[in-house]
Design a protein around this motif. Structure first.
Motif, PDB file in Angstrom:
ATOM      1  N   ALA A   1      -4.695  11.189  -1.932  1.00  0.00           N
ATOM      2  CA  ALA A   1      -4.597   9.717  -1.394  1.00  0.00           C
ATOM      3  C   ALA A   1      -3.344   9.418  -0.555  1.00  0.00           C
TER       4      ALA A   1
ATOM      5  N   PHE B   1       2.962   1.386  -3.490  1.00  0.00           N
ATOM      6  CA  PHE B   1       2.289   1.864  -4.956  1.00  0.00           C
ATOM      7  C   PHE B   1       1.656   3.132  -4.677  1.00  0.00           C
ATOM      8  N   LEU B   2       1.205   3.745  -3.386  1.00  0.00           N
ATOM      9  CA  LEU B   2       0.653   5.175  -3.408  1.00  0.00           C
ATOM     10  C   LEU B   2       1.871   6.007  -3.484  1.00  0.00           C
TER      11      LEU B   2
ATOM     12  N   TYR C   1      -5.080  12.998  -7.777  1.00  0.00           N
ATOM     13  CA  TYR C   1      -5.834  12.239  -6.736  1.00  0.00           C
ATOM     14  C   TYR C   1      -5.033  11.162  -6.033  1.00  0.00           C
ATOM     15  N   TRP C   2      -3.994  10.638  -6.743  1.00  0.00           N
ATOM     16  CA  TRP C   2      -3.245   9.641  -5.923  1.00  0.00           C
ATOM     17  C   TRP C   2      -2.389  10.431  -4.999  1.00  0.00           C
TER      18      TRP C   2
ATOM     19  N   VAL D   1       0.980  -1.096   0.017  1.00  0.00           N
ATOM     20  CA  VAL D   1       0.331  -0.075  -0.152  1.00  0.00           C
ATOM     21  C   VAL D   1       0.850   1.302  -0.065  1.00  0.00           C
TER      22      VAL D   1
ATOM     23  N   MET E   1      -8.623   2.639  -3.490  1.00  0.00           N
ATOM     24  CA  MET E   1      -7.714   3.048  -4.765  1.00  0.00           C
ATOM     25  C   MET E   1      -6.491   2.055  -4.944  1.00  0.00           C
ATOM     26  N   PHE E   2      -5.868   1.634  -3.710  1.00  0.00           N
ATOM     27  CA  PHE E   2      -5.012   0.705  -4.016  1.00  0.00           C
ATOM     28  C   PHE E   2      -5.301  -0.604  -4.599  1.00  0.00           C
TER      29      PHE E   2
ATOM     30  N   GLN F   1       3.093   6.443  -7.099  1.00  0.00           N
ATOM     31  CA  GLN F   1       1.922   7.281  -7.835  1.00  0.00           C
ATOM     32  C   GLN F   1       1.887   8.752  -7.522  1.00  0.00           C
TER      33      GLN F   1
ATOM     34  N   GLN G   1      -5.395  12.053 -12.741  1.00  0.00           N
ATOM     35  CA  GLN G   1      -5.612  11.012 -11.525  1.00  0.00           C
ATOM     36  C   GLN G   1      -4.326  10.787 -10.703  1.00  0.00           C
TER      37      GLN G   1
END
Lengths: 318, 308
Positions: A294, A45-46, A290-291, A42, B135-136, A49, A287
């Motif tokens: 997050a 990958f976040l 938005y990442w 998690v 989202m992940f 991005q 997009q």
């Protein structure tokens, strides 16, 4: 010494058993490690991005301090604009005010519930708290839409000048967050109060304390770190709360005059509302924006989790 | 002693009255504080009861209409089916994995860094907002793993979301088994796995089932993690076991009706509100049932334990 055939068989049997045991412990270890893999994935990958938007037109300063959020450029009709300051401000204000309201109610109820409440009240409250800690957030969002928003619109009419969209916004979001976060904070507080041994209470009462002195001078200080953990976890839940808040915020931009009382009663934004309503349709650079939002949320919750971890490592009673 | 002899009657009287005053003040503070706590607690209880009653009352007209449970435009049969489908699919993955992890942590793991690291990971993961996990899940399961917007992607996301909770519940259930039972089995020469299989798991079973019921409540109520991974729409036929089709659930349909779909769905605005109210009532009732059954099982265990 020569082993007999049955004895040899038994040895082989137990060897096989030990091997199975070994193999199973490895398989189970892998399952446990999967959990670590998930949280690392998690974060990875976040993070992977989240920085990309800064190579495609956004600046750090513009992202965190700008207040015009238009990652597709559809509103202005021109270049996209990545000012997430308004969204971040929305999340911070709603979470902070909701928690300021939650803390006295959660801790007051928890203290009363564990120390002084009569049996019948405990029997009524216990299932209620359990149900409300698991209540789906959309259900509370729906309640907010059809019950709280009309009420807020009426209450705020003198302030906002009775605009048709009045009632949507931060004030309703705060009420919704209050309902969502109160049970969680309360039930963690109750757990930590219950972990304080009875001897602390008895010692205080034996010294001639009144009930209130016993609570405020002995029990609450004894589990201050536990109550702190409850509050921090409440913050974590409030800032990540998405759909309930998304339903009642109903805005797409932060209003232009954010420092009056009226701003609480008109359509507004926060981080989760914007992600929930726009992430799916976004593509490419927008997009990535938005990442980044997050990732900001993730970092905030990671900080909260670390604080709660630190607090609970310092607590005396567990 | 000598001090008391020199104290004059007037000073003694003053001292006593000061003490009386102090007691009165303490008693007054105590009753004020108790009164405030009573009021706060009753307010919270009233708020909770009001919310439950008003949600069920608003949904009542939908709840008693047969069309509400049908497959028509205003029916929720597809959503009910999807919700239970996704619940079972998720539990099928979640229970073995988290039970295995719990068994490792309680029965096999040596005290030390492994346990600390895994517990820290669980705590961190349980703090991640479900929207962010959604989202992940979208990125990893739908895009990278090519599952698309599908039930399976949704179930895997729910797995990530509920793993920490399930792990903690199952750990508690295994820890509730007394150590004597384990030691007895091991002393008879059983391997650890045999002891777990034949002694620990059977006696932990009721608590494990309570844990499964509690995670079921969380799965049924989850929405934010599903809107990106399972979508908000149904294909024409949802009553299949195909895990690779998108579908909505009771919660995501409710969000759609009052959020992005308000005014654009095939229903009138009044119908939208009626169906949404019905969905809320159904969700509340499901939660009540789950909570009651978890309690009932818990009490049954207690009775069995105290009888033994």
């Amino acid at each position: 010494m020569q082993l007999t055939e049955p004895a040899r068989q038994a040895t082989r049997h137990s060897q096989r058993g030990r091997m199975i045991d070994r193999a199973i412990s490895v398989v189970f270890l892998i399952c446990a490690i999967l959990l670590v893999a998930i949280i690392l994935a998690v974060i990875f990958f976040l993070a992977s991005q989240s920085y990309q938007v800064f190579f495609q037109g956004a600046t750090l300063k513009g992202f965190f301090l700008g207040t015009f959020w238009d990652p597709t450029g559809a509103v202005s009709g021109g270049a996209p604009s990545y000012g997430a300051g308004g969204l971040i401000l929305g999340s911070i204000i709603t979470t902070l005010i909701a928690m300021i309201l939650v803390i006295p109610f959660a801790i007051g109820t928890a203290v009363f519930f564990t120390e002084a409440a009569p049996q019948w009240l405990v029997r009524v409250m216990q299932p209620l708290i359990e149900i409300f800690t698991g209540i789906p957030s959309v259900v509370i969002g729906f309640l907010g839409l059809i019950t709280i928003i009309p009420l807020m619109q009426k209450l705020s009419a003198p302030i906002t000048g009775n605009i048709p969209t009045g009632g949507y916004g931060w004030a309703t979001a705060i009420v919704v967050l209050f309902i969502m976060v109160l049970p969680t904070t309360m039930s963690i507080s109750i757990d930590s109060l219950r972990s304080v041994p009875g001897s602390v209470r008895e010692a205080s009462l034996a010294l001639g304390s009144t009930r209130w002195q016993m609570m405020s001078r002995a029990v609450i200080p004894a589990c201050a770190t536990g109550l702190g953990t409850a509050v921090v976890l409440g913050f974590t839940r409030a800032i990540g709360e998405a759909l309930a808040v998304a339903l009642v915020l109903g805005g797409s931009q932060i209003p232009n005059w954010p420092w009056t009382l009226a701003v609480f009663f008109q359509p507004n934004v926060n981080i989760t509302q914007q992600i929930a309503s726009n992430f799916q349709e976004s593509a490419g650079t927008s997009q990535y924006a938005y990442w980044t939002l997050a990732f900001v949320l993730l970092v905030i919750t990671l900080i909260f989790v670390s604080i709660s971890r630190f607090l609970s490592s310092r607590s005396v009673y567990k | 002693m000598s001090l008391q002899e020199v104290v004059s009657p007037q000073a003694e009287e003053a001292r006593l009255s000061a003490l009386r005053q102090l007691t009165r003040r303490l008693a007054a503070t105590n009753s004020i504080a108790m009164g405030v706590l009573w009021v706060i607690t009753l307010l919270v209880a009233a708020l909770f009861i009001y919310i439950i009653i008003s949600l069920i009352a608003q949904g009542a007209s939908s709840l008693i209409s047969p069309a509400f449970y049908g497959t028509g435009d205003a029916g929720i049969a597809p959503q009910l089916f999807n919700t239970f489908y996704i619940l079972i699919l998720t539990e099928l993955i979640l229970v073995p994995l988290s039970l295995a992890a719990a068994i490792y942590l309680v029965e096999y793991a040596p005290q030390g860094p492994i346990i600390t690291v895994i517990h820290f990971a669980a705590e961190t993961l349980s703090g991640v907002p479900s929207l962010v996990l959604g989202m992940f899940g979208f990125l990893v399961f739908s895009v990278y793993a090519h599952l698309g917007i599908s039930r399976l992607a949704g179930a895997l996301t729910l797995l990530c979301l509920n793993f920490p909770l399930a792990l903690r519940l199952f750990e508690q259930s295994l820890e509730s088994v007394p150590a004597d039972l384990r030691e007895g089995a091991l002393a008879l020469g059983a391997t650890r796995w045999r002891a777990i299989r034949t002694v620990v798991l059977p006696s932990a079973l009721p608590v494990i089932i309570t844990g499964i019921i509690l995670t079921a409540g969380k799965i049924i109520g989850e929405s934010a993690a599903l809107i990106f991974t399972m979508g908000l729409f149904n294909p024409s036929n949802v009553f299949t076991l195909d895990p690779l089709i998108p579908s909505n659930t009771l919660t995501t349909y409710l969000y759609y009706l009052k959020g992005p779909g308000a005014g654009t769905s095939s229903l009138t605005s009044a119908q939208e509100t009626a169906v949404a109210a019905g969905l809320s009532a159904v969700l509340i009732i499901l939660l009540l049932i789950i909570n009651l059954s978890a309690r009932f099982i818990g009490r049954a265990i207690q009775r069995r334990v105290t009888a033994a």
